[in-house]
Design a protein around this motif. Sequence first.
Motif, PDB file in Angstrom:
ATOM      1  N   VAL A  98       0.860  -1.190   0.000  1.00  0.00           N
ATOM      2  CA  VAL A  98       0.000   0.000   0.000  1.00  0.00           C
ATOM      3  C   VAL A  98       0.902   1.248   0.000  1.00  0.00           C
ATOM      4  N   PRO A  99       1.099   1.870  -1.172  1.00  0.00           N
ATOM      5  CA  PRO A  99       2.062   2.977  -1.274  1.00  0.00           C
ATOM      6  C   PRO A  99       1.813   4.099  -0.256  1.00  0.00           C
ATOM      7  N   GLU A 100       0.534   4.378   0.029  1.00  0.00           N
ATOM      8  CA  GLU A 100       0.219   5.471   0.975  1.00  0.00           C
ATOM      9  C   GLU A 100       0.838   5.235   2.353  1.00  0.00           C
ATOM     10  N   LYS A 130      -7.966   4.262   2.828  1.00  0.00           N
ATOM     11  CA  LYS A 130      -8.587   3.871   1.547  1.00  0.00           C
ATOM     12  C   LYS A 130      -7.658   2.989   0.716  1.00  0.00           C
ATOM     13  N   GLY A 131      -6.355   3.273   0.815  1.00  0.00           N
ATOM     14  CA  GLY A 131      -5.371   2.515   0.043  1.00  0.00           C
ATOM     15  C   GLY A 131      -5.344   1.024   0.371  1.00  0.00           C
ATOM     16  N   PHE A 132      -5.849   0.640   1.548  1.00  0.00           N
ATOM     17  CA  PHE A 132      -5.810  -0.768   1.962  1.00  0.00           C
ATOM     18  C   PHE A 132      -6.903  -1.602   1.286  1.00  0.00           C
ATOM     19  N   GLU A 133      -8.019  -0.935   0.906  1.00  0.00           N
ATOM     20  CA  GLU A 133      -9.221  -1.701   0.547  1.00  0.00           C
ATOM     21  C   GLU A 133      -9.041  -2.622  -0.648  1.00  0.00           C
ATOM     22  N   GLN A 134      -8.279  -2.164  -1.639  1.00  0.00           N
ATOM     23  CA  GLN A 134      -8.076  -3.031  -2.810  1.00  0.00           C
ATOM     24  C   GLN A 134      -7.144  -4.202  -2.475  1.00  0.00           C
ATOM     25  N   HIS A 135      -6.609  -4.234  -1.251  1.00  0.00           N
ATOM     26  CA  HIS A 135      -5.725  -5.340  -0.858  1.00  0.00           C
ATOM     27  C   HIS A 135      -6.392  -6.262   0.156  1.00  0.00           C
ATOM     28  N   GLY A 136      -7.715  -6.219   0.196  1.00  0.00           N
ATOM     29  CA  GLY A 136      -8.453  -7.215   0.976  1.00  0.00           C
ATOM     30  C   GLY A 136      -8.717  -6.885   2.428  1.00  0.00           C
ATOM     31  N   VAL A 137      -8.390  -5.656   2.861  1.00  0.00           N
ATOM     32  CA  VAL A 137      -8.657  -5.319   4.263  1.00  0.00           C
ATOM     33  C   VAL A 137      -9.263  -3.925   4.418  1.00  0.00           C
ATOM     34  N   VAL A 138      -9.951  -3.757   5.528  1.00  0.00           N
ATOM     35  CA  VAL A 138     -10.531  -2.465   5.873  1.00  0.00           C
ATOM     36  C   VAL A 138      -9.835  -1.999   7.153  1.00  0.00           C
ATOM     37  N   VAL A 139      -9.343  -0.764   7.157  1.00  0.00           N
ATOM     38  CA  VAL A 139      -8.706  -0.227   8.375  1.00  0.00           C
ATOM     39  C   VAL A 139      -9.817   0.171   9.344  1.00  0.00           C
ATOM     40  N   LEU A 140      -9.770  -0.393  10.554  1.00  0.00           N
ATOM     41  CA  LEU A 140     -10.763  -0.014  11.570  1.00  0.00           C
ATOM     42  C   LEU A 140     -10.281   1.194  12.370  1.00  0.00           C
ATOM     43  N   THR A 141      -8.998   1.190  12.720  1.00  0.00           N
ATOM     44  CA  THR A 141      -8.430   2.353  13.410  1.00  0.00           C
ATOM     45  C   THR A 141      -6.908   2.238  13.467  1.00  0.00           C
ATOM     46  N   VAL A 239      -6.751  -3.821  11.451  1.00  0.00           N
ATOM     47  CA  VAL A 239      -7.513  -4.051  10.220  1.00  0.00           C
ATOM     48  C   VAL A 239      -8.464  -5.228  10.344  1.00  0.00           C
ATOM     49  N   MET A 240      -9.466  -5.227   9.470  1.00  0.00           N
ATOM     50  CA  MET A 240     -10.421  -6.338   9.397  1.00  0.00           C
ATOM     51  C   MET A 240     -10.406  -6.870   7.974  1.00  0.00           C
ATOM     52  N   LYS A 242     -11.643  -7.851   4.492  1.00  0.00           N
ATOM     53  CA  LYS A 242     -12.764  -7.275   3.740  1.00  0.00           C
ATOM     54  C   LYS A 242     -13.889  -8.310   3.617  1.00  0.00           C
ATOM     55  N   ALA A 243     -13.490  -9.582   3.554  1.00  0.00           N
ATOM     56  CA  ALA A 243     -14.503 -10.655   3.451  1.00  0.00           C
ATOM     57  C   ALA A 243     -15.414 -10.619   4.681  1.00  0.00           C
ATOM     58  N   ALA A 244     -14.829 -10.468   5.871  1.00  0.00           N
ATOM     59  CA  ALA A 244     -15.642 -10.432   7.107  1.00  0.00           C
ATOM     60  C   ALA A 244     -16.427  -9.124   7.195  1.00  0.00           C
ATOM     61  N   TRP A 245     -15.787  -8.029   6.806  1.00  0.00           N
ATOM     62  CA  TRP A 245     -16.434  -6.698   6.852  1.00  0.00           C
ATOM     63  C   TRP A 245     -17.678  -6.663   5.963  1.00  0.00           C
ATOM     64  N   ASP A 246     -17.552  -7.232   4.762  1.00  0.00           N
ATOM     65  CA  ASP A 246     -18.660  -7.198   3.807  1.00  0.00           C
ATOM     66  C   ASP A 246     -19.860  -8.019   4.270  1.00  0.00           C
TER      67      ASP A 246
END
Length: 325
Positions: A98-100, A130-141, A239-240, A242-246
């Motif tokens: 994630v370059p960011e 936002k940069g994490f989402e295309q790599h399968g995870v959602v940042v929670l905090t 992070v969580m 994305k499969a579980a988040w969705d």
Amino acid sequence: MFQMTKLAAATLLAAAMSVTAASAQTVLRSSDTHPDGYPTVEAVKYFGQLIEERTAGRYKVEVYHSAQLGQEADTIEQVRSGVIDLNRVSMGPWNGLVPETQVPSLPYVFRSPEHMRGVMLGDIGAEIAKGFEQHGVVVLTYYDGGSRSFYTSKKPIETPADLTGMKLRVMQSDIFVDMVAALGGTATPMPYGEVYSAIQTGVVDGAENNFPSYDTAGHFEVAKNYSLDEHLIVPEVFVMSKAAWDKLTPEDQAIFKQAAIDSSAKQFELWDAQVAASRAKVEAAGSVINTPDKQPFIDAMKPVYDKYVTDPKLQDLVARIQAAS
Ligand code: GTR
């Protein structure tokens, strides 16, 4: 016969209901490299308590501390593929993906841990997330990982020149390899769990980390010279998958998000107390803490910025972080 069928149906219904009741609670598995009691472990447990309360027990978190599920690089793959649901790791090991995340991992980009907390829990942190989402995870905090400084087994580091000829362990990211090279040393990236024996057997001359890690991983026993140059203030990220988040309803997503933010406030309190306690403990155990002039270290970082901050998007992020109060 009719009666029997009715009875059978009732039995089946009861069985089905108990299955529903038993499966009404979803257990989410979370990983952390640190031992039980460490501020990040406790913060994720607190997050778990909050979501259990706020979803009336529909969700529960089990925290696997002490790298029970593997070293960070492995658990990052597990959370990306949904093998585990949650993960608390450093930002550093995400740099290649994630370059960011390279921006908050740059040496001396934050003025203090307080500056980092404000930036990461604000709009800039949300943009980086936002940069994490295309790599399968959602940042929670994000959590506080304090400031990292060098520690060595033989000679203390007073100036960048002292790094000449030294081999130092860094986290697995090219930025940190180039950071040590810019100071004149040689970096050896390796998993956290291997650092103690690498210092003990002389494979490396030292490493770099915050006081709580230096303490709880026992590194202070094998590297007594701690030089407070504070070159990195790398955030921790929770992070969580994305499969579980969705799978969560929008209402539950909001509950998870708020619980995670609340767990950051908790972690910040625990963190401050742990930094003070760990520093006192290592000093009592004989660690010698010196405070080098930071300016020559800051000046030496120009090649690292020149190499990594070339993209206009990253340049803009650096400028906005530096301008943030
Ligand atoms: C710690 C951090 C860990 C891990 C470790 C390391 O400060 O909390 O997540 O990244 O440093 O140096 O590998």
